[in-house]
Scaffold this active site. Sequence first.
Site: not given
Ligand SMILES: O=P(O)(O)OC[C@H]1O[C@H](OP(=O)(O)O)[C@H](O)[C@@H]1O
Length: 361
Positions: A26-28, A238, A213, A202, A68, A133
Amino acid sequence: MADAEPSVVPAVESTADDIAAMRIRGAATIADAAAAALATQADQSEAENAPAFRRQLRAAARTLYETRPTAVSLPNALRYVLRGMDGDTVADLRSTTIASAESFQRNLAQAQDKLGDVGANRLRDGDTVMTHCHSTDALACVEAALESGKHLEAIVKETRPRKQGHITARQLRQWGVPVTLIVDNAARRYLDDADHVLVGADSIAADGSVINKIGTSGLAVNARERGVPVMVAAQTIKLHPDTLTGHSVEIEMRDETEILTDVERGAITGNDHDRAEERREDERPPETITAEDGETDVRSPETDAAFETGTELAVENPAFDVTPPRYVDAIVTEHGQFPPESIVTLMRELFGEMIDEPWEA
Ligand SMILES: O=P(O)(O)OC[C@H]1O[C@H](OP(=O)(O)O)[C@H](O)[C@@H]1O
């Protein structure tokens, strides 16, 4: 002789491993973990002087950066923390770096709360959201709407191959939101029951394209066709500054084992032991081929291709896709909501034109 790469503390290595393996995802959340890892590097560094300390911090940032490629929140976090590293002594550098990481983490949490309030304003009492996602930014909008007393329901896409939709479903149920879990291929059918598509991001490019995603773009196109508005919840870490200068966002290709087990692969190819790298060398064509007439040919791409025919199976596993801005109704940030085409003005304001990579300095 080139200088040896400065050592990084084990906590940085293990955070990098966890990000690469998506145990941290998750990006954050990735950005938060990267900032924490740099703080740990600063705290545990045994550098004897200021230049050595700086080299170690840059090496730690590089280790994290290389995990990543798609979520820009990661390099944005590293930039923020390293910019705050200031001073002429190890003690000063240590304290300023830790303070910078803590400030980044505080801002991250505050930004998510603020964007949640903005996103919640778009949701009406009784609405149904369709999610894809698992996005903490998107869920912040739902949480804020619930806290203001609105009743919401959710249609949650499973999100193959890693099924992060299950995390979303679990969280929503904990908040008391009625959830309908669907397989990804059922999304178009259930769009008629949805008032919003709500996703995270992302990365967001300067033209307003949303990188999220894999499966987001198809969902957005279908939502436009059904007249369901698409809302992207994305705090400003982002926003991808490199796209201001014409760079594109790299889409991460992940391992095929996320899609196929070896047994499943064998069932498709009819070969129980079909991993190309594991094929025994004596099964390969010889370097030279002696024809019946005694002529000798060197092994060629054509003979290799013939060998592969019937045994190879290509599997592609892109983790993200790009949704063009025309399919997105609003990008919700901690600075308010923006039509995607105008996000570039916010990017210029926040980043300017020039972007550095302080871990390369
Ligand atoms: O920052 P938040 O909103 O939590 O996540 C943003 C995005 O990060 C995730 O990527 P992955 O699962 O790490 O490949 C998803 O694509 C999700 O929409």
